[in-house]
Design a protein around this motif. Structure first.
Motif, PDB file in Angstrom:
ATOM      1  N   GLU A 148       9.623  64.873  33.838  1.00 50.74           N
ATOM      2  CA  GLU A 148       9.938  65.723  34.988  1.00 50.74           C
ATOM      3  C   GLU A 148      11.326  66.342  34.844  1.00 50.74           C
ATOM      4  O   GLU A 148      11.549  67.504  35.205  1.00 50.74           O
ATOM      5  N   ILE A 149      12.254  65.558  34.301  1.00 47.56           N
ATOM      6  CA  ILE A 149      13.608  66.075  34.079  1.00 47.56           C
ATOM      7  C   ILE A 149      13.624  67.079  32.931  1.00 47.56           C
ATOM      8  O   ILE A 149      14.207  68.166  33.045  1.00 47.56           O
ATOM      9  N   THR A 150      12.971  66.727  31.832  1.00 47.86           N
ATOM     10  CA  THR A 150      12.979  67.632  30.677  1.00 47.86           C
ATOM     11  C   THR A 150      12.249  68.937  30.989  1.00 47.86           C
ATOM     12  O   THR A 150      12.629  70.001  30.499  1.00 47.86           O
ATOM     13  N   ALA A 151      11.203  68.860  31.828  1.00 45.26           N
ATOM     14  CA  ALA A 151      10.492  70.083  32.213  1.00 45.26           C
ATOM     15  C   ALA A 151      11.407  70.998  33.022  1.00 45.26           C
ATOM     16  O   ALA A 151      11.406  72.226  32.833  1.00 45.26           O
ATOM     17  N   ALA A 152      12.186  70.410  33.925  1.00 47.07           N
ATOM     18  CA  ALA A 152      13.118  71.217  34.716  1.00 47.07           C
ATOM     19  C   ALA A 152      14.190  71.836  33.826  1.00 47.07           C
ATOM     20  O   ALA A 152      14.583  72.993  34.011  1.00 47.07           O
ATOM     21  N   LEU A 153      14.655  71.066  32.846  1.00 47.46           N
ATOM     22  CA  LEU A 153      15.648  71.600  31.910  1.00 47.46           C
ATOM     23  C   LEU A 153      15.049  72.722  31.060  1.00 47.46           C
ATOM     24  O   LEU A 153      15.687  73.753  30.833  1.00 47.46           O
ATOM     25  N   SER A 154      13.809  72.516  30.616  1.00 48.40           N
ATOM     26  CA  SER A 154      13.155  73.526  29.780  1.00 48.40           C
ATOM     27  C   SER A 154      12.917  74.819  30.546  1.00 48.40           C
ATOM     28  O   SER A 154      13.008  75.919  29.995  1.00 48.40           O
ATOM     29  N   ALA A 155      12.606  74.683  31.842  1.00 48.04           N
ATOM     30  CA  ALA A 155      12.338  75.865  32.658  1.00 48.04           C
ATOM     31  C   ALA A 155      13.554  76.767  32.754  1.00 48.04           C
ATOM     32  O   ALA A 155      13.438  77.968  32.990  1.00 48.04           O
ATOM     33  N   HIS A 156      14.739  76.162  32.553  1.00 44.51           N
ATOM     34  CA  HIS A 156      15.975  76.945  32.639  1.00 44.51           C
ATOM     35  C   HIS A 156      16.676  77.032  31.295  1.00 44.51           C
ATOM     36  O   HIS A 156      17.856  77.356  31.237  1.00 44.51           O
ATOM     37  N   SER A 157      15.959  76.745  30.209  1.00 50.57           N
ATOM     38  CA  SER A 157      16.613  76.674  28.903  1.00 50.57           C
ATOM     39  C   SER A 157      17.235  78.004  28.488  1.00 50.57           C
ATOM     40  O   SER A 157      18.192  78.033  27.719  1.00 50.57           O
ATOM     41  N   HIS A 158      16.720  79.108  29.022  1.00 48.31           N
ATOM     42  CA  HIS A 158      17.279  80.411  28.656  1.00 48.31           C
ATOM     43  C   HIS A 158      18.708  80.556  29.131  1.00 48.31           C
ATOM     44  O   HIS A 158      19.463  81.378  28.619  1.00 48.31           O
ATOM     45  N   GLN A 170      22.800  81.147  37.583  1.00 47.13           N
ATOM     46  CA  GLN A 170      21.686  80.510  36.896  1.00 47.13           C
ATOM     47  C   GLN A 170      21.962  79.013  36.681  1.00 47.13           C
ATOM     48  O   GLN A 170      21.072  78.172  36.861  1.00 47.13           O
ATOM     49  N   MET A 171      23.177  78.699  36.283  1.00 46.41           N
ATOM     50  CA  MET A 171      23.547  77.305  36.090  1.00 46.41           C
ATOM     51  C   MET A 171      23.493  76.545  37.409  1.00 46.41           C
ATOM     52  O   MET A 171      23.046  75.394  37.474  1.00 46.41           O
TER      53      MET A 171
END
Length: 278
Positions: free
Chosen positions: A219-229, A245-246
């Motif tokens: 769940e944490i990594t998915a949230a991080l990936s969603a904002h990886s750009h 964005q940050m």
């Protein structure tokens, strides 16, 4: 010597809390303590640089350290199984004696109003990167249940501080995050009492400490990936837009943690988050 003094401070405080909890002056129920113990005793987790984060509601000035009086004594003797926490400078570090005590007790001096980019948060991230345990009170201060905001008869905790999100964003390995829920501590140490009564706990109170299942790392990594750009440089993207964005990423991560703590709170205390069902 510094590590020895720290161990002595933590052990003495833990034993004092344990003595109070076992004195008959109050009672305490602990649920799912094994979740935290299993995490702290997991050497493989620590070797991989994965820290442990516990996050709880904050309902009295005695939540920490009294809640840790429920831990087995041997955990106090090992720096790998003792918590680090953040503490308000204007409350806990008010004179040289208090400052020395809290620093030896692994409390990181935090300055309210100085934002999420300050040394205490940096050190918390460093400790997690070394596989240690950091405890957080997401609200950043004591809030007792009668003051919780309500919508349509459902209470919520006040908004968690974004420092929680920054810690999760900047750890090298997403930590193991364990929600906690405390009950009764607000009755033990009610706010707004007059002096000298506000310094003394009320007796005969029923306390509760509950640990929830760890938040799935996915769940944490998915949230991080969603904002990886956000992490990549985008030509023409001005500094203000990047900052926004940050901020969104930190807000989203913090909200995940708050939802998990509140969900545990509703299991234990109902929709008003103000009573124990134990």
């Amino acid at each position: 010597m510094a590590e020895l003094l720290s161990t002595a401070t933590i052990t003495a405080t833990g034993l004092l809390c344990k003595a109070f909890l076992n004195s008959g002056l109050c009672s305490i129920t602990v649920s799912n303590l094994h979740i935290l113990l299993d995490a702290l005793r997991n050497d493989e987790r620590r070797r991989h640089g994965q820290g442990v984060v516990t996050v709880a509601n904050h309902i009295s000035t005695l939540d920490d350290p009294l809640a840790w009086g429920t831990l087995p004594m041997e955990l106090y003797l090992n720096s790998n199984t003792t918590r680090w926490s953040l503490g308000a400078s204007e409350i806990m570090f008010t004179n040289p004696l208090f400052s020395a005590f809290f620093r030896k007790g692994q409390v990181l001096e935090t300055f309210r109003g100085n934002g999420i980019f300050q040394p205490s948060v940096d050190i918390a991230i460093k400790q997690l990167n070394e596989g240690h345990w950091v405890h957080l009170f997401g609200e950043g201060k004591v809030n007792q249940p009668p003051n919780y905001p309500r919508t349509n008869g459902v209470a919520r905790l006040p908004r968690f501080k974004w420092g929680v999100g920054r810690i999760l964003m900047e750890t090298a390995v997403p930590p193991l995050i364990i929600p906690m829920w405390l009950t009764g501590f607000d009755k033990l140490m009610p706010e707004h009492r007059s002096s000298p009564y506000k310094y003394f706990p009320r007796l005969g109170v029923k306390l509760g400490v509950a640990f929830g299942d760890p938040i799935p790392v996915e769940e944490i990594t998915a949230a991080l990936s969603a904002h990886s750009h956000v992490e990549r440089f985008v030509p023409g993207c001005d500094a203000m837009k990047r900052k926004r964005q940050m901020d969104v990423m930190r807000s989203d991560l913090t909200a995940i943690i708050q939802r998990a703590v509140e969900a545990l709170g509703r299991q234990v205390s109902g929709n008003l988050l103000n009573n124990s069902r134990s």
